[in-house]
Scaffold this motif. Structure first.
Motif, PDB file in Angstrom:
ATOM      1  N   LYS A 233       7.241  34.223   0.945  1.00 55.83           N
ATOM      2  CA  LYS A 233       6.816  32.984   1.589  1.00 55.83           C
ATOM      3  C   LYS A 233       5.694  33.307   2.581  1.00 55.83           C
ATOM      4  CE  LYS A 233       8.412  29.197   4.549  1.00 55.83           C
ATOM      5  NZ  LYS A 233       7.709  28.182   3.750  1.00 55.83           N
ATOM      6  N   PRO A 234       4.557  32.606   2.494  1.00 54.29           N
ATOM      7  CA  PRO A 234       3.453  32.910   3.414  1.00 54.29           C
ATOM      8  C   PRO A 234       3.801  32.580   4.859  1.00 54.29           C
ATOM      9  CG  PRO A 234       2.976  30.937   2.119  1.00 54.29           C
ATOM     10  CD  PRO A 234       4.223  31.526   1.544  1.00 54.29           C
ATOM     11  N   VAL A 235       3.148  33.293   5.770  1.00 53.59           N
ATOM     12  CA  VAL A 235       3.323  33.090   7.210  1.00 53.59           C
ATOM     13  C   VAL A 235       1.948  32.871   7.824  1.00 53.59           C
ATOM     14  CG1 VAL A 235       4.088  34.120   9.381  1.00 53.59           C
ATOM     15  CG2 VAL A 235       5.398  34.511   7.278  1.00 53.59           C
ATOM     16  N   VAL A 236       1.827  31.840   8.678  1.00 53.39           N
ATOM     17  CA  VAL A 236       0.562  31.518   9.337  1.00 53.39           C
ATOM     18  C   VAL A 236       0.668  31.847  10.827  1.00 53.39           C
ATOM     19  CG1 VAL A 236      -1.096  29.704   9.901  1.00 53.39           C
ATOM     20  CG2 VAL A 236       0.013  29.713   7.671  1.00 53.39           C
ATOM     21  N   THR A 237      -0.330  32.564  11.357  1.00 53.30           N
ATOM     22  CA  THR A 237      -0.368  32.917  12.774  1.00 53.30           C
ATOM     23  C   THR A 237      -1.706  32.509  13.376  1.00 53.30           C
ATOM     24  OG1 THR A 237      -1.167  35.140  12.226  1.00 53.30           O
ATOM     25  CG2 THR A 237       1.219  34.848  12.505  1.00 53.30           C
ATOM     26  N   LEU A 238      -1.731  32.426  14.737  1.00 48.67           N
ATOM     27  CA  LEU A 238      -2.933  32.041  15.485  1.00 48.67           C
ATOM     28  C   LEU A 238      -3.472  33.230  16.268  1.00 48.67           C
ATOM     29  CD1 LEU A 238      -1.922  28.693  17.241  1.00 48.67           C
ATOM     30  CD2 LEU A 238      -3.338  28.924  15.222  1.00 48.67           C
ATOM     31  N   THR A 239      -4.787  33.286  16.400  1.00 45.09           N
ATOM     32  CA  THR A 239      -5.432  34.259  17.291  1.00 45.09           C
ATOM     33  C   THR A 239      -6.583  33.559  18.001  1.00 45.09           C
ATOM     34  OG1 THR A 239      -4.908  36.057  15.754  1.00 45.09           O
ATOM     35  CG2 THR A 239      -6.544  36.503  17.470  1.00 45.09           C
ATOM     36  N   PRO A 240      -6.560  33.460  19.333  1.00 45.28           N
ATOM     37  CA  PRO A 240      -5.484  33.906  20.227  1.00 45.28           C
ATOM     38  C   PRO A 240      -4.318  32.936  20.195  1.00 45.28           C
ATOM     39  CG  PRO A 240      -7.196  32.820  21.484  1.00 45.28           C
ATOM     40  CD  PRO A 240      -7.702  32.866  20.071  1.00 45.28           C
ATOM     41  N   GLU A 241      -3.177  33.376  20.766  1.00 51.36           N
ATOM     42  CA  GLU A 241      -1.982  32.543  20.754  1.00 51.36           C
ATOM     43  C   GLU A 241      -1.818  31.751  22.047  1.00 51.36           C
ATOM     44  OE1 GLU A 241       1.316  35.056  19.972  1.00 51.36           O
ATOM     45  OE2 GLU A 241       0.759  35.441  17.893  1.00 51.36           O
ATOM     46  N   SER A 242      -2.497  32.148  23.112  1.00 44.31           N
ATOM     47  CA  SER A 242      -2.315  31.481  24.401  1.00 44.31           C
ATOM     48  C   SER A 242      -3.671  31.253  25.061  1.00 44.31           C
ATOM     49  CB  SER A 242      -1.417  32.323  25.313  1.00 44.31           C
ATOM     50  OG  SER A 242      -1.982  33.611  25.506  1.00 44.31           O
ATOM     51  N   ASN A 243      -3.620  30.536  26.187  1.00 43.11           N
ATOM     52  CA  ASN A 243      -4.837  30.192  26.942  1.00 43.11           C
ATOM     53  C   ASN A 243      -5.853  29.481  26.053  1.00 43.11           C
ATOM     54  OD1 ASN A 243      -3.816  31.433  29.295  1.00 43.11           O
ATOM     55  ND2 ASN A 243      -4.536  33.440  28.570  1.00 43.11           N
ATOM     56  N   LEU A 244      -5.363  28.597  25.211  1.00 45.45           N
ATOM     57  CA  LEU A 244      -6.238  27.872  24.297  1.00 45.45           C
ATOM     58  C   LEU A 244      -6.837  26.666  24.997  1.00 45.45           C
ATOM     59  CD1 LEU A 244      -3.973  27.942  21.111  1.00 45.45           C
ATOM     60  CD2 LEU A 244      -5.828  29.495  21.715  1.00 45.45           C
ATOM     61  N   ARG A 245      -8.097  26.390  24.678  1.00 42.22           N
ATOM     62  CA  ARG A 245      -8.803  25.241  25.244  1.00 42.22           C
ATOM     63  C   ARG A 245      -9.457  24.452  24.121  1.00 42.22           C
ATOM     64  NH1 ARG A 245     -10.760  29.636  28.040  1.00 42.22           N
ATOM     65  NH2 ARG A 245     -12.801  29.343  27.088  1.00 42.22           N
ATOM     66  N   PRO A 246      -9.492  23.133  24.229  1.00 46.37           N
ATOM     67  CA  PRO A 246     -10.200  22.340  23.216  1.00 46.37           C
ATOM     68  C   PRO A 246     -11.647  22.810  23.088  1.00 46.37           C
ATOM     69  CG  PRO A 246      -8.919  20.919  24.655  1.00 46.37           C
ATOM     70  CD  PRO A 246      -8.858  22.296  25.267  1.00 46.37           C
ATOM     71  N   GLY A 247     -12.079  22.953  21.845  1.00 45.68           N
ATOM     72  CA  GLY A 247     -13.434  23.431  21.588  1.00 45.68           C
ATOM     73  C   GLY A 247     -13.507  24.921  21.331  1.00 45.68           C
ATOM     74  N   ASP A 248     -12.410  25.660  21.582  1.00 46.09           N
ATOM     75  CA  ASP A 248     -12.393  27.097  21.294  1.00 46.09           C
ATOM     76  C   ASP A 248     -12.392  27.339  19.793  1.00 46.09           C
ATOM     77  OD1 ASP A 248     -12.373  27.770  23.921  1.00 46.09           O
ATOM     78  OD2 ASP A 248     -10.269  28.411  23.994  1.00 46.09           O
TER      79      ASP A 248
END
Length: 298
Positions: free
Chosen positions: A137-152
């Motif tokens: 089963k595929p797994v999706v992750t984010l980079t970066p995971e924190s301190n996200l801002r709109p437009g990043d």
């Protein structure tokens, strides 16, 4: 010995041809499971197994996969990779069944196989074996995971393991829009030939957005699906907006304190003025009382 027999059989095929039948469509076998390579032949007269010869070999390399002649299996010339993994159905050979059972199928087994049969006549036919393995089963992750801002810019990574052949990967957003043109996909094979599929997608971050990754195995037709939703709670306050908010809060607090001080002073002044007026009124009243009580002179 085997090569001499096969050469003789091929030379005789021009003189007498036996009908040998194999599947027209590729045979799809699961990795690690057994595969049945069907091969049948027709013969008008009863067959004496001592007169029957069957040879299975790889079509391209001519390596021997399995041989039967003289009434028994002949495996001296068998390719090492097929050792202890092949068998024919001895009880059905006289009925025209020359099928091969290949055990513990590996990715390396994929390819074209030719079935040669000789009784008195000769014939052969080739089939294609394809190997398939389902992905995890595929797994999706984010980079970066924190301190996200709109437009990043955020990189989404979709990973699935242990499949074959290479899978197709489709990325979509929450509205179903295909984002596949913006992805980079890299398959990496392990020692067994099974793939790890890694696909990355870079997007401009928006709050409350959903992105999905769909994996499609071209042979099995199955799909693996995973998604990630980025909500407003996952997105940190932009630093500039944060400091502006703090500054406004401080200014408002100072303004409230100043207003409270002014109001307190005004209330105090009002109270003192009211007290003075009350004292003056009292003095005036006492003065009038004294005047009224003084006797008149004749």
């Amino acid at each position: 010995m085997l090569s001499l027999l096969l050469s003789a059989m091929l030379a005789m095929q021009a003189m007498a041809v036996m009908e040998v039948t194999v599947p027209e469509q590729p045979v799809v076998a699961l990795h690690g499971r057994d595969a049945l390579l069907n091969c049948s032949f027709s013969h008008a007269n009863p067959i004496n197994l001592s007169d029957l010869s069957i040879f299975w070999q790889l079509t391209d390399t001519k390596r021997s996969v399995h041989s039967f002649w003289g009434g028994q299996d002949q495996l001296v010339d068998q390719a090492e990779s097929f050792a202890n993994r092949t068998s024919v159905f001895h009880s059905q050979l006289g009925l025209g069944n020359a099928s091969l059972l290949l055990s513990r199928v590996a990715v390396a087994d994929e390819g074209s196989y030719t079935c040669f049969v000789r009784v008195q006549d000769y014939g052969s036919a080739a089939l294609l074996l394809q190997v398939a393995a389902p992905y995890s089963k595929p797994v999706v992750t984010l980079t970066p995971e924190s301190n996200l801002r709109p437009g990043d810019n955020v990189t989404l990574t979709c990973v699935a393991y242990g499949g074959y052949p290479q899978a197709g990967v489709i990325w979509q957003d929450g509205s179903g829009r295909n984002l596949t043109d913006n992805i980079a996909t890299s398959p990496v094979a392990n020692e067994e030939g099974l793939f790890t599929m890694t696909s990355t997608l870079t997007v401009v971050l928006e709050p409350n957005s959903t992105y999905s990754c769909r994996l499609i195995n071209p042979l099995l037709g199955d799909e693996g699906y995973a998604f990630v939703t980025i909500t407003g709670q996952n997105i940190g306050f932009p630093p500039v907006a944060l400091w502006v908010t703090i500054g406004l809060a401080v200014c408002l607090l100072v303004l409230l304190i100043a207003l409270a001080a002014v109001c307190r002073r005004k209330i105090k002044e009002s109270c003192e003025e009211a007290r003075r007026e009350a004292e003056e009124a009292k003095e005036l009243e006492e003065g009038e009382s004294k005047t009224a009580m003084t006797p008149l002179k004749s």
